[in-house]
Design a protein around this motif. Structure first.
Motif, short mmCIF file in Angstrom:
data_model
loop_
_atom_site.label_atom_id
_atom_site.label_comp_id
_atom_site.label_asym_id
_atom_site.label_seq_id
_atom_site.Cartn_x
_atom_site.Cartn_y
_atom_site.Cartn_z
N PRO A 276 0.81 -1.23 0.00
CA PRO A 276 0.00 0.00 0.00
C PRO A 276 0.84 1.27 0.00
CG PRO A 276 -0.03 -1.05 2.16
CD PRO A 276 0.69 -1.99 1.25
N GLU A 277 2.06 1.21 0.50
CA GLU A 277 2.89 2.41 0.57
C GLU A 277 3.58 2.72 -0.75
OE1 GLU A 277 5.58 1.90 3.77
OE2 GLU A 277 4.01 1.82 5.32
N GLN A 278 3.82 1.67 -1.56
CA GLN A 278 4.48 1.87 -2.85
C GLN A 278 3.62 1.27 -3.96
OE1 GLN A 278 8.46 0.33 -2.72
NE2 GLN A 278 9.06 1.58 -0.96
N PRO A 279 2.80 2.07 -4.60
CA PRO A 279 1.94 1.54 -5.67
C PRO A 279 2.77 0.91 -6.79
CG PRO A 279 1.26 3.74 -5.02
CD PRO A 279 2.56 3.50 -4.34
N GLY A 280 2.31 -0.25 -7.25
CA GLY A 280 3.02 -0.96 -8.30
C GLY A 280 4.03 -1.97 -7.80
N SER A 281 4.30 -1.98 -6.51
CA SER A 281 5.23 -2.96 -5.94
C SER A 281 4.46 -3.92 -5.03
CB SER A 281 6.34 -2.26 -5.15
OG SER A 281 5.78 -1.49 -4.09
N PHE A 282 5.10 -5.01 -4.66
CA PHE A 282 4.44 -6.06 -3.90
C PHE A 282 5.27 -6.44 -2.68
CE2 PHE A 282 2.99 -6.37 -8.22
CZ PHE A 282 1.62 -6.58 -8.10
N LEU A 283 4.56 -6.90 -1.65
CA LEU A 283 5.20 -7.36 -0.43
C LEU A 283 5.61 -8.82 -0.58
CD1 LEU A 283 2.71 -5.82 2.17
CD2 LEU A 283 5.00 -4.96 1.57
N PRO A 284 6.60 -9.29 0.19
CA PRO A 284 6.98 -10.70 0.15
C PRO A 284 5.80 -11.59 0.56
CG PRO A 284 8.65 -9.40 1.27
CD PRO A 284 7.47 -8.49 1.09
N ASN A 285 5.54 -12.64 -0.21
CA ASN A 285 4.42 -13.54 0.09
C ASN A 285 4.84 -15.00 0.21
OD1 ASN A 285 5.04 -13.95 -2.57
ND2 ASN A 285 2.93 -13.98 -3.31
N GLY A 286 6.15 -15.23 0.29
CA GLY A 286 6.62 -16.60 0.45
C GLY A 286 6.43 -17.47 -0.77
N ALA A 287 6.42 -16.87 -1.97
CA ALA A 287 6.18 -17.64 -3.18
C ALA A 287 7.30 -18.63 -3.45
CB ALA A 287 6.00 -16.70 -4.37
N ALA A 288 8.55 -18.25 -3.14
CA ALA A 288 9.68 -19.14 -3.41
C ALA A 288 9.61 -20.39 -2.54
CB ALA A 288 10.99 -18.40 -3.19
N ALA A 289 9.32 -20.19 -1.24
CA ALA A 289 9.21 -21.35 -0.34
C ALA A 289 8.02 -22.22 -0.72
CB ALA A 289 9.09 -20.87 1.10
N LYS A 290 6.91 -21.58 -1.12
CA LYS A 290 5.73 -22.35 -1.50
C LYS A 290 5.99 -23.13 -2.79
CE LYS A 290 1.35 -23.41 -0.85
NZ LYS A 290 1.15 -24.34 -1.96
N ALA A 291 6.80 -22.57 -3.68
CA ALA A 291 7.12 -23.29 -4.92
C ALA A 291 7.90 -24.56 -4.61
CB ALA A 291 7.92 -22.38 -5.86
N GLY A 292 8.82 -24.49 -3.65
CA GLY A 292 9.55 -25.69 -3.26
C GLY A 292 8.65 -26.73 -2.63
N LEU A 293 7.70 -26.28 -1.78
CA LEU A 293 6.75 -27.21 -1.18
C LEU A 293 5.85 -27.85 -2.24
CD1 LEU A 293 5.39 -28.45 1.33
CD2 LEU A 293 3.95 -26.39 1.46
N ASN A 294 5.38 -27.04 -3.18
CA ASN A 294 4.54 -27.58 -4.26
C ASN A 294 5.30 -28.62 -5.07
OD1 ASN A 294 2.64 -25.77 -3.38
ND2 ASN A 294 2.87 -24.36 -5.08
N ARG A 295 6.58 -28.35 -5.34
CA ARG A 295 7.38 -29.30 -6.12
C ARG A 295 7.52 -30.62 -5.36
NH1 ARG A 295 11.65 -26.58 -6.15
NH2 ARG A 295 11.00 -25.18 -7.83
N SER A 296 7.68 -30.55 -4.06
CA SER A 296 7.82 -31.78 -3.27
C SER A 296 6.51 -32.56 -3.23
CB SER A 296 8.27 -31.42 -1.84
OG SER A 296 9.53 -30.79 -1.84
N ILE A 297 5.38 -31.85 -3.13
CA ILE A 297 4.07 -32.54 -3.11
C ILE A 297 3.82 -33.23 -4.43
CG2 ILE A 297 1.58 -32.15 -2.98
CD1 ILE A 297 2.12 -29.92 -0.99
#
Length: 402
Positions: free
Chosen positions: A298-319
């Motif tokens: 919300p403080e920087q329009p057009g940018s995003f906060l960390p959402n753990g996508a990299a860690a979730k991608a590793g978990l998804n790959r393992s599943i």
């Protein structure tokens, strides 16, 4: 009951070329029928073309092109048109349900790998040379192809499909009137908890290790994919080296897939042999492997906060590497054939519920392996606790059904 048999084909060089031509011509028929439907609907009249309309044109198409479309079985071409019709039926069903429609797409020559013959004896014949010691299957326009039959076929052969996987060819038989091979009763009931650190844990305390086939071949696969990435993605004509690189990646993925399926079949067979009732979690692997939604800053329009996508991608790959959905499907099929019972139960909080006092809390799961109830102090292996809770819930389900 209905059962499918899959056997490896041993075609000659000439038969391999003929099988490739058969797939190419059926793919051309599929794409031509799709183009006709699109053009008819885009016309101002909004004409809707059905399967019956396109099937009636097959006779003229075969007469116009006898060297290509006229070579192959009429029934197999009808099956290809039915395949397109089913794709459109699924599209309209998703539109009515408000889901993502997914309009049927044109198929490339490398993505059309199956031709189906609806009836044994109509364009194809299983065991076409019964006087020969070697089993063969005959396809119209191809000839008698040698089959590596590693087990007997039971029941009546209903449909036959020829399938290409990489540089291998398979024949798939769908047989009905197959008698169930019921195993002697054991009276044993078990619950299983699926995991990643361990593939599964039973309520008896037994652990089955996770082989991690994708991870074991990750370095070799990454090297092959990097080499494939050096070639252009979109090109009209692939070079010889480009085709070899693509075959290398497909070969590695095929080996991983076969290793995983072999492991699932053997593990399921062991459970079926030793237990009469098997309880497992009802898992939604599609929802479990979704990527996390992006979080806008919300403080920087057009940018995003960390959402753990990299860690979730590793978990998804393992599943996905563990293949829970495929294993549970194989387990259910083998249980039905052997006269066993599988009981799916609700998977929520199976690893957070104390089997002694029933207390449910997130804090009960201390670590990935350790469980300790914050109410009564019970401690144990987290996977074993999950399998025990699955077994207890299955007991309630069975009592309610009785």
């Amino acid at each position: 009951m209905i059962r499918a048999y899959k056997f490896l084909l041993r075609p000659t060089a000439r038969q391999t070329a003929a099988l490739g031509e058969m797939l190419r011509d059926h793919c051309s028929l599929y794409n031509g029928a799709l183009q006709e439907r699109r053009d008819a609907y885009r016309h101002s009249s909004k004409t809707s073309i059905k399967y019956g309309d396109q099937s009636a044109q097959l006779k003229d198409i075969r007469a116009f092109d006898p060297e290509r479309q006229g070579r192959w079985s009429f029934s197999s071409q009808q099956a290809t048109l039915r395949r397109l019709d089913k794709a459109f039926q699924a599209f309209f069903r998703r539109v009515k349900a408000g889901q993502t429609p997914g309009y049927p797409r044109f198929r490339g020559a490398g993505h059309f790998d199956t031709v189906t013959f609806p009836k044994d004896g109509d364009g194809c014949r299983w065991d076409s040379t019964p006087h020969d010691a070697q089993t063969r299957v005959r396809f119209q326009g191809v000839g008698h192809v040698r089959v590596h039959q590693h087990r007997p076929v039971q029941g009546r052969v209903k449909t036959i499909s020829v399938k290409r996987e990489g540089n291998r060819w398979y024949v798939v038989l769908a047989c009905d009137n197959v008698s169930a091979e019921e195993l002697p009763p054991t009276g044993a009931i078990v619950g299983i908890d699926m995991g990643i650190a361990r593939f599964l844990t039973t309520s008896d305390g037994e652990h089955v290790a996770n082989p991690r086939f994708l991870q074991a071949m990750a370095d070799e696969l990454a090297e092959a994919q990097r080499h494939l990435a050096t070639f252009p993605k979109r090109t009209r004509q692939r070079t010889k080296r480009h085709r070899a690189a693509a075959r290398k990646v497909a070969k590695l993925h095929g080996r991983i897939r076969r290793q995983r399926a072999d492991f699932h079949h053997k593990t399921a067979r062991t459970l079926i042999t030793d237990h009469g009732v098997i309880a497992h979690e009802r898992l939604n692997t599609v929802g479990m492997t979704k990527s996390p939604a992006p979080k806008a800053d919300p403080e920087q329009p057009g940018s995003f906060l960390p959402n753990g996508a990299a860690a979730k991608a590793g978990l998804n790959r393992s599943i996905l590497d563990a293949g829970w959905a495929q294993f549970l499907g194989i387990l259910a099929d083998k249980a039905e054939s052997a006269g066993r019972l599988t009981v799916p139960v609700d998977a929520r909080n199976t690893s957070r519920t104390c089997p002694e006092c029933g207390h449910v809390a997130k804090e009960n799961r201390v670590t990935q392996e350790r469980f300790q109830c914050t109410a009564c102090g019970f401690a144990g292996n987290a996977d074993h606790v999950g399998a025990t809770n699955v077994l207890n819930r299955a007991g309630l389900v069975l009592c309610a059904a009785a």
